[in-house]
Design an enzyme around this catalytic site. Structure first.
Site, PDB file in Angstrom:
ATOM      1  N   HIS A  82      10.701  69.011  -3.017  1.00 59.40           N
ATOM      2  CA  HIS A  82      11.252  68.185  -4.084  1.00 59.40           C
ATOM      3  C   HIS A  82      10.495  66.868  -4.157  1.00 59.40           C
ATOM      4  O   HIS A  82      10.257  66.226  -3.136  1.00 59.40           O
ATOM      5  CB  HIS A  82      12.733  67.890  -3.840  1.00 59.40           C
ATOM      6  N   ASP A 161      27.513  65.678  -9.231  1.00 56.84           N
ATOM      7  CA  ASP A 161      26.371  64.766  -9.348  1.00 56.84           C
ATOM      8  C   ASP A 161      26.053  64.500 -10.816  1.00 56.84           C
ATOM      9  O   ASP A 161      25.740  63.373 -11.199  1.00 56.84           O
ATOM     10  CB  ASP A 161      25.137  65.345  -8.636  1.00 56.84           C
ATOM     11  N   ARG A 168      26.723  56.475 -13.420  1.00 56.22           N
ATOM     12  CA  ARG A 168      25.837  55.471 -12.794  1.00 56.22           C
ATOM     13  C   ARG A 168      24.866  54.898 -13.816  1.00 56.22           C
ATOM     14  O   ARG A 168      24.561  53.702 -13.812  1.00 56.22           O
ATOM     15  CB  ARG A 168      25.054  56.106 -11.633  1.00 56.22           C
ATOM     16  N   SER A 183      22.594  62.169  -4.424  1.00 55.20           N
ATOM     17  CA  SER A 183      22.413  62.847  -5.713  1.00 55.20           C
ATOM     18  C   SER A 183      21.322  63.917  -5.587  1.00 55.20           C
ATOM     19  O   SER A 183      21.516  65.086  -5.937  1.00 55.20           O
ATOM     20  CB  SER A 183      22.034  61.797  -6.767  1.00 55.20           C
ATOM     21  N   LYS A 187      21.865  68.518  -4.899  1.00 57.17           N
ATOM     22  CA  LYS A 187      21.270  69.602  -5.701  1.00 57.17           C
ATOM     23  C   LYS A 187      20.366  70.466  -4.834  1.00 57.17           C
ATOM     24  O   LYS A 187      20.328  71.687  -4.965  1.00 57.17           O
ATOM     25  CB  LYS A 187      20.484  68.995  -6.879  1.00 57.17           C
TER      26      LYS A 187
HETATM   27  N1  URA Z   1      16.995  61.663  -9.209  1.00 58.16           N
HETATM   28  C1  URA Z   1      18.218  62.200  -9.010  1.00 58.16           C
HETATM   29  O1  URA Z   1      18.401  63.407  -9.078  1.00 58.16           O
HETATM   30  N2  URA Z   1      19.235  61.353  -8.719  1.00 58.16           N
HETATM   31  C2  URA Z   1      19.090  60.033  -8.617  1.00 58.16           C
HETATM   32  O2  URA Z   1      20.048  59.333  -8.342  1.00 58.16           O
HETATM   33  C3  URA Z   1      17.819  59.483  -8.842  1.00 58.16           C
HETATM   34  C4  URA Z   1      16.772  60.334  -9.119  1.00 58.16           C
END
Ligand code: URA
Length: 448
Positions: A82, A161, A168, A183, A187
């Site tokens: 990632h 999220d 946010r 966050s 995932k």
């Molecule tokens: N990418 C994400 O998936 N979440 C965040 O909070 C910032 C970048």
């Protein structure tokens, strides 16, 4: 439990218990906790932070809010990669085939472009016919048959999220290390891989501009991954200029095709081989250097390119475009950004180039905008390169932003506006600047 008491506890710097964190996430998802309460909690977290235990619990609660991918039907260790995002970052399209060519299964779900960064799914979709939407069963069958599949996100992964991120975004609480780390990792943990390699970018084209902040974020994500039982490592990579020379969807795919045929830019190859090497190291239990050498070999001997073609074909893509990239659509208009004085390129505003590429048509302003696959920027000069007055630094390719049918004059006007706005994105100095290292650090454990 009352939400107001928990908000006050966090506001005063207290540590929330696991039960309290699960109460908050579950309550928010079922509607018992409303946006104004959650906003206050996010702001309290933003100012007071979270301990490692709190961050892990928050991540697991968000992971558990939706589907979780089960990759157990695919034999072998599955390693995911990632990136926290960058400009011109097409490494996934090189890493996937290189790792799969080494016999390690690649089951990769990627995202679309977001803000100033492009997305792997959009890039793949610039190959005519390439499908990125499959059912979970089809996805697993593709990996079992071909050793690789690269698709968009399937299923409802970490919906908490998604809701929290949207909140946010409008409450000024995005740039918080525990919130970003949880966050991203919620995932990743829901996507089913056994081990995780993180590419944490740092620089003026990255989420984290400062090395110490990037380290802190990487450390927190490593601690979450390891805490959840998934071995996690991070590479801190430089994003003070775009990776490679191409920014924009089919422009980047063409650069990937060249790279997989042994003709890739040095920086792109170094980062791609480093990340592949780390994935192979985790999957095969070999050293990082051995993993890196293996990835380099698979690119050099053409097997990574063959795997790429196999992937494209298996997912419905027209292979003739891979064999003859001149078939890709070219942008209706283009223009050169030229140097106004002699010297060395000393600074590139990477973020500005990412935004510019999006404005040219390579990205979306609104969720439903249609991307122009031919739009973007090709750099001719990077940091440290010499220029003379009038020499081209970059070519801008103007597509039709937002929808595919804009009149040519509108496309041309848009291109000229973007060209004007990014003139200052390149700084030219008399002295050749020192180059930043491409890989700042490899973190396998948490830094204090
Ligand atoms: N990418 C994400 O998936 N979440 C965040 O909070 C910032 C970048």
């Amino acid at each position: 439990m009352r939400m107001v008491d928990l908000i006050e506890k966090k506001r005063e710097g207290g540590e929330l218990s696991d039960d309290e964190i699960r109460f908050i996430i579950n309550g928010y998802m079922n509607g018992d906790i409303v946006d104004y309460e959650m906003s206050a909690m996010l702001m309290a977290i933003y100012f007071r932070g979270m301990s490692e235990r709190e961050t892990l619990t928050l991540t697991l609660a968000m992971r558990d809010s939706g589907d979780q991918v089960d990759l157990s039907a695919i034999p072998g260790i599955k390693v995911d990669k990632h990136s926290t995002g960058g400009v011109g970052d097409k490494t996934s399209m090189i890493i996937g085939p290189a790792v799969a060519a080494c016999g390690i299964p690649v089951a990769k779900m990627s995202g679309r472009g977001l803000g100033f960064t492009g997305g792997t799914v959009d890039k793949f979709e610039s190959i005519p016919g390439y499908r990125t939407e499959f059912t979970m069963d089809e996805f697993i069958s593709l990996v079992r048959e071909h050793g690789i599949s690269m698709i968009g996100q399937s299923g409802d992964l970490a919906p908490a999220d998604k809701s929290l991120y949207a909140l946010r975004d409008v409450t000024g609480t995005v740039p918080s290390i525990p919130l970003i780390a949880s966050s991203i990792m919620s995932k990743k943990l829901a996507s089913g891989a056994d081990k995780i390699v993180l590419d944490v970018t740092v620089g003026n084209g990255a989420f984290m501009q400062e090395l110490d902040k990037a380290k802190e974020l990487a450390g927190r994500m490593i601690s979450i991954g390891n805490g959840a039982g998934k071995k996690t490592v991070a590479l801190l990579t430089d994003m003070n200029e775009p990776l490679g020379y191409a920014i924009g969807n089919n422009l980047e795919v063409k650069e990937v095709i060249a790279a997989l045929q042994g003709d890739g830019p040095d920086d792109l190859m170094e980062i791609s081989c480093a990340l592949s090497g780390m994935m192979l190291s985790l999957a095969k239990d070999i050293s990082y250097d051995e993993g890196k050498a293996l990835a380099e070999e698979k690119i050099k001997d053409g097997s990574a390119f063959s795997k790429f073609k196999e992937l494209v074909k298996a997912q419905g893509g027209d292979i003739s475009f891979i064999e003859d990239p001149s078939k890709f659509k070219t942008a209706p208009v283009s223009s050169e950004l030229t140097a106004d004085k002699a010297g060395y390129i000393s600074l590139i505003d990477t973020y500005a180039l990412g935004i510019a590429s999006g404005r040219l048509g390579a990205g979306r302003e609104k969720k439903d905008d249609i991307i122009d696959m031919s739009a973007g920027i090709i750099l001719h000069k990077k940091i440290g390169d010499h220029v003379v007055p009038g020499e081209s630094i970059a070519t801008l390719y103007g597509g039709s932003p937002g929808r595919p049918d804009k009149p040519l004059q509108v496309i041309e006007d848009n291109l000229q506006h973007v060209l004007h706005d990014i003139k200052s994105a390149f700084t030219i100095a008399d002295e050749r600047p020192d180059k930043n290292p491409l890989i700042h650090e490899i973190m396998v454990t948490i830094h204090g």
